[in-house]
Motif scaffolding. Sequence first.
Motif, short mmCIF file in Angstrom:
data_model
loop_
_atom_site.label_atom_id
_atom_site.label_comp_id
_atom_site.label_asym_id
_atom_site.label_seq_id
_atom_site.Cartn_x
_atom_site.Cartn_y
_atom_site.Cartn_z
N PRO A 233 -2.25 -44.45 -54.18
CA PRO A 233 -0.80 -44.22 -54.33
C PRO A 233 -0.01 -45.29 -53.59
O PRO A 233 -0.43 -45.80 -52.56
N GLU A 234 1.15 -45.63 -54.14
CA GLU A 234 1.99 -46.64 -53.51
C GLU A 234 2.45 -46.17 -52.13
O GLU A 234 2.92 -45.05 -51.97
N GLY A 235 2.27 -47.03 -51.13
CA GLY A 235 2.64 -46.68 -49.77
C GLY A 235 1.53 -46.02 -48.97
O GLY A 235 1.71 -45.74 -47.79
N ALA A 236 0.38 -45.76 -49.61
CA ALA A 236 -0.72 -45.09 -48.92
C ALA A 236 -1.66 -46.12 -48.29
O ALA A 236 -2.88 -46.11 -48.52
N TRP A 237 -1.11 -47.02 -47.48
CA TRP A 237 -1.91 -48.07 -46.87
C TRP A 237 -2.95 -47.51 -45.90
O TRP A 237 -3.97 -48.14 -45.64
N ALA A 238 -2.71 -46.31 -45.37
CA ALA A 238 -3.64 -45.73 -44.39
C ALA A 238 -4.97 -45.35 -45.02
O ALA A 238 -5.94 -45.08 -44.30
N LEU A 239 -5.05 -45.33 -46.35
CA LEU A 239 -6.32 -45.00 -47.00
C LEU A 239 -7.25 -46.20 -47.08
O LEU A 239 -8.41 -46.04 -47.48
#
Length: 506
Positions: A233-239
């Motif tokens: 998902p866009e903005g889910a850099w923590a994954l």
Amino acid sequence: MLIRLLGSVLPIATDVSIEPLPLARAAAYGLLIAIAFAAPPLAAAGRTSAAGLLRGALAPLSAPSWRGRIVALAAGAAAIALAIGSSNQPGLAAMFLAAVAGTLLLLAGLGRLVRIAAARVPRPRRPLLRLALTALYRPGARTEALVVALGLGLTLFVLLAAIRTSIDANIATTVPARAPALFALDVPRPREAEFRRTVKRVAPQAEIRTVPILRGTITAYRDIRVADLKTLPEGAWALRGERGLTYSATLPESSTLVAGRWWAPDYAGPPLVSVDERLADALDLKLGDSITVSLLGVERTARVASFRRIEWDTLGFNFVLVFSPNTLADAPHNLAATIDLPKGQEDAVTRALLAPFPSVSVIEVRGVLAQVRDLVGQVATAIAAAASVAIAAGIAVLVGAIAAAREARTYDAVVLRTLGATRAQLLAGQVIEYLLLGTVVALVAVALGLAGAWYVVVELFSFTWAPDPVTVAATLIAGLVTTVAIGLAGAWPILSARPAQALRQI
């Protein structure tokens, strides 16, 4: 040439290579834009009769045909579709193009209003002021084009100045004022008291904060396995990859609770976690949803108990996931520490920690901030270089508008000089005309430029809005003086025209 000139200031490595696809796309842009702008005047030229040409340049020409307008709209739509379709972020590209179109339409409308207002205001008694005012609406006047050109250039000047000064202010004042002097990583948990004594012995005024730190990977959320996702998902850099994890009995100082409740200091129930609100929005998390992390190959699942707003600009230890102590405390881990010191004691503390704590890594924040400043400066320079293309385009439009009105202005100048006007008077009239236009356009440019800069600084960069009014005003005045100077330079050949020679061609 640009790569050679800007390669040293860009935050990325650059090299020269020939790529067919970008060149083909650039050629397509050029062709479509040329068609869009050339079709209407070519269609009008095809409908202009010989008698119309013989009546002179000031006679109104035929309006463009619907065929020319349809071709222009089709070519323009194709160029827009190419820009959005070839962008890595179509939504951002569409928003940018919409903002540009809105700005140009607003400036064009302002030019029309200036022409109408100039025709309706009472005539000044002073000849030069009356001459400058009537030049804004006389036949053949290019007021709309001049307003668009001036407005585009001045808006970009204000935009860049406000963005640059706001970012500089945030980096120079807000961050250093709140950032710790030193970071210390991998502090052995059993030796925390000894670590504190060592620092205090060298710097008695030091403030030390320690947090437990672990490394883990988010493997699932809301019963969705991250490994099963085709795209994140866009903005889910923590994954992506490992994350720093921690646990705390109390709410971290740099966080504000925005939803849910924090657990009690002696909480011993089911595992809980507090999540950064931006990550929660990206993952569409709700209170009570589950998050699973992998620590040393062992997965642990916790329920979302709250959402936090994190103040990242403190440069302290901020974590997107903070767990209740009973979730992670039994896992092997060390501590990380922030150390606030009076300026000048960093080297002494670092030397004192070397021998008793060889495994501890000490990082001086000022060095990090220097790198941040360099990086932000490089990015700002790159943005300015890219925007200079648009500014150059605005200047080109300004020069084109002046050139398009040259014959009409030459006619006016010759008639006025025949009636006794001097070259200095004609030049003064030009100055007053451009100053009238520039004053009106400058007010709109300030509003548009500051609005765009605010969106970039606050919404995109999440910085504090802190432009320097003096720099912005100086940049606006410099841009206005530059554009007026260009206008006068274009008018100088008109003032030099010989009346006798010009009258034979009328």
